[in-house]
Design a protein around this motif. Structure first.
Motif, short mmCIF file in Angstrom:
data_model
loop_
_atom_site.label_atom_id
_atom_site.label_comp_id
_atom_site.label_asym_id
_atom_site.label_seq_id
_atom_site.Cartn_x
_atom_site.Cartn_y
_atom_site.Cartn_z
N CYS A 161 0.85 -1.19 0.00
CA CYS A 161 0.00 0.00 0.00
C CYS A 161 0.89 1.24 0.00
O CYS A 161 2.11 1.15 -0.03
CB CYS A 161 -0.94 -0.02 1.20
SG CYS A 161 -0.11 0.25 2.78
N SER A 181 1.01 -4.20 4.11
CA SER A 181 -0.01 -3.22 4.45
C SER A 181 0.41 -2.39 5.65
O SER A 181 0.92 -2.94 6.64
CB SER A 181 -1.34 -3.93 4.76
OG SER A 181 -1.77 -4.71 3.67
N HIS A 201 1.62 -9.14 0.07
CA HIS A 201 1.23 -7.74 0.13
C HIS A 201 1.57 -7.17 1.49
O HIS A 201 1.21 -7.73 2.53
CB HIS A 201 -0.27 -7.60 -0.12
CG HIS A 201 -0.72 -6.17 -0.27
ND1 HIS A 201 -0.47 -5.42 -1.39
CD2 HIS A 201 -1.39 -5.36 0.59
CE1 HIS A 201 -0.98 -4.21 -1.24
NE2 HIS A 201 -1.53 -4.15 -0.04
N VAL A 241 1.26 -7.24 7.66
CA VAL A 241 0.59 -6.05 8.18
C VAL A 241 1.43 -5.41 9.28
O VAL A 241 1.87 -6.10 10.22
CB VAL A 241 -0.81 -6.40 8.73
CG1 VAL A 241 -1.53 -5.12 9.17
CG2 VAL A 241 -1.63 -7.13 7.69
N ARG A 250 -5.60 -2.89 4.86
CA ARG A 250 -4.99 -3.70 3.79
C ARG A 250 -5.35 -3.17 2.39
O ARG A 250 -5.71 -3.94 1.51
CB ARG A 250 -5.38 -5.17 3.91
CG ARG A 250 -4.87 -5.85 5.18
CD ARG A 250 -5.47 -7.24 5.34
NE ARG A 250 -4.86 -7.98 6.43
CZ ARG A 250 -5.20 -7.86 7.70
NH1 ARG A 250 -6.17 -7.02 8.05
NH2 ARG A 250 -4.59 -8.58 8.64
N CYS A 251 -5.26 -1.89 2.19
CA CYS A 251 -5.64 -1.30 0.91
C CYS A 251 -4.82 -1.90 -0.23
O CYS A 251 -3.60 -2.02 -0.13
CB CYS A 251 -5.42 0.22 0.93
SG CYS A 251 -6.53 1.09 2.06
N ASP A 272 -0.04 -12.30 3.72
CA ASP A 272 -0.56 -11.07 4.32
C ASP A 272 0.44 -10.54 5.34
O ASP A 272 0.68 -11.15 6.38
CB ASP A 272 -1.89 -11.40 5.00
CG ASP A 272 -2.56 -10.20 5.62
OD1 ASP A 272 -2.33 -9.08 5.15
OD2 ASP A 272 -3.35 -10.39 6.57
N HIS A 290 -4.86 -4.97 -1.43
CA HIS A 290 -4.37 -6.35 -1.31
C HIS A 290 -4.89 -7.21 -2.45
O HIS A 290 -5.90 -6.89 -3.08
CB HIS A 290 -4.78 -6.95 0.04
CG HIS A 290 -6.25 -7.19 0.19
ND1 HIS A 290 -6.91 -8.23 -0.42
CD2 HIS A 290 -7.20 -6.52 0.90
CE1 HIS A 290 -8.18 -8.20 -0.11
NE2 HIS A 290 -8.39 -7.16 0.68
#
Length: 456
Positions: free
Chosen positions: A377, A406, A404, A426, A411-412, A424, A414
């Motif tokens: 992101c 974030s 991804h 984060v 989680r924009c 994922d 993803h």
């Protein structure tokens, strides 16, 4: 040969209790700029990701003159400019309009059309759905009522290879033969119809009309098909009839094999449901993967060659965008996997030469690069909600599943797909990260990401 029955796209994700929308859609556009910590943000819809050489130059110059000099490629193959000044909206709009990038200012946020980016180029798939995208865009811009669609409502046009069916379209079209003479399949909210391929763009427009009617009936302010209550669904059969489109109800089965969605499609009509693996019938990378970096062999409608690349973390410099400008007779197609396809090369040698130039500009041209499939992101300092500078912290680990990074739990951007199909990562409030839920300090990110990408 493609089978007679359609590949089944995944049903729309997160369906369940209807969402109540009590405000208007604030999705940014090219004329509706969004405030961010690094300035204003503009999102330019590019149906099928298409840009001409002249439009590439206009977009690159706008990024340099008005923004931070970079262009983001979104998960729908659109383009974003960031770092825009407070008062530059009118100038930006004029530049884009003069370049033909805003054919109808009133419709600029509803031109959300994703299409198979290699359609018509490599001999795979059942039809050149890029042609559908152009016709559908013209239809959307020619109707006053389409401005009522949300800026998030998505049309997905798949040429039969199954690459974009997993992107969660509200209206999905799949080619089952040549675009001009074959059949196509229309999917909306668990309903599936066989139609003539020549009618596909008009059928997609009719489906959008049916959704708006259903949304008004539901009264919950739904922006997307999945947000409708379970007892309200678009009357697709009636909408097709009123549009004068012959249609046959067919089966819509639960998606399988790693495609995106929650599997809530229901059968329509008496036809037997078909699994995508039985019906797709085309070689290559299907099920939600874009074209691999490299030269795309001829087989297109004009007998020319193309190249595909990936964009590191989905952000292009203005120089990189200019390097992607097509030669005379070609076009640039931005992809939903934050990549690009450049068409129009007369032979393999010319395509290979351009690929080498793009590699020198820092784009991903190696299909084995560990950076392929790595996204992030905006993160700090551009986003006020982010907890970390995720672009600086992003590491590829090893090649494998998409990953991804974030900056917060929103989680924009993803990847689409259920748990287990992407990694994922984060940021957390204590300065560390969660890698698929496991607490991970920054110093261990490389190892943790490498393991997560390669051990499923």
């Amino acid at each position: 040969m493609l089978a007679a029955m359609p590949p089944t796209p995944p049903s729309t994700p997160n369906q369940g209790e209807a969402r109540i929308r009590d405000r208007g859609d604030a999705c940014p556009g090219a004329l509706r700029l969004h405030p961010a910590d690094d300035g204003r943000l503009a999102r330019l819809r590019l149906p099928a990701g298409l840009l001409t050489a002249g439009q590439v130059e206009v977009l690159a110059a706008a990024a340099e003159d008005l923004g931070d000099g970079r262009i983001s490629v979104t998960s729908r193959g659109n383009a974003e400019l960031r770092g825009l000044g407070e008062g530059c909206g009118a100038e930006l709009g004029a530049r884009l309009a003069d370049a033909g990038l805003l054919p109808s200012p009133a419709h600029e946020r509803v031109r959300n059309v994703v299409a198979s980016p290699a359609a018509g180029l490599d001999g795979l798939g059942g039809g050149d759905v890029q042609l559908w995208a152009r016709e559908l865009d013209a239809l959307l811009c020619a109707r006053e009522w389409t401005v009522a669609l949300s800026g998030r409502f998505l049309f997905v046009l798949d040429d039969g290879r199954g690459d974009v069916t997993g992107l969660g379209g509200d209206v999905t079209l799949i080619a089952a033969g040549p675009s001009a003479v074959g059949d196509a399949f229309l999917y909306v909210g668990g309903q599936a119809f066989r139609i003539a391929a020549a009618d596909a763009p008009r059928a997609a427009l009719a489906a959008a009309d049916a959704f708006l009617t259903a949304a008004r009936e539901a009264g919950n302010g739904a922006w997307r098909v999945r947000e409708l209550p379970e007892d309200v669904r678009p009357d697709l059969a009636d909408a097709l009839r009123r549009a004068g489109i012959a249609a046959e109800a067919v089966g819509a089965a639960e998606a399988v094999g790693g495609t995106q969605g929650t599997g809530d499609a229901e059968a329509v009509g008496d036809a037997e449901a078909v699994r995508p693996t039985e019906a797709l019938g085309t070689p290559g990378r299907s099920g939600g993967a874009g074209p691999l970096p490299g030269v795309i062999g001829q087989g297109g409608r004009d007998g020319r060659w193309a190249v595909a690349v990936a964009v590191p973390l989905g952000r292009l410099t203005s120089g990189q965008l200019r390097a992607l400008a097509p030669a005379h007779g070609g076009e640039l197609r931005l992809t939903p996997w934050r990549g690009a396809v450049v068409t129009g090369f007369p032979d393999r040698a010319a395509a290979g030469e351009r690929l080498a130039v793009l590699a020198a500009h820092g784009l991903i041209t190696d299909p084995h690069s560990p950076w392929l499939g790595v996204g992030a992101c905006t993160g700090r300092p551009g986003c006020g909600k982010a907890l970390a500078d995720v672009r600086a912290d992003a590491v590829p680990g090893r090649a494998g599943l998409p990953v991804h990074f974030s900056g917060c739990e929103r989680r924009c951007g993803h990847p689409t797909g259920p748990d287990g199909t992407w990694v994922d990562v984060v940021a957390t409030t204590d300065g560390s990260y969660l890698v698929d839920g496991a607490p991970t300090p920054r110093t261990s990110l490389t190892e943790a990401v490498a393991t997560a990408r390669t051990t499923r």
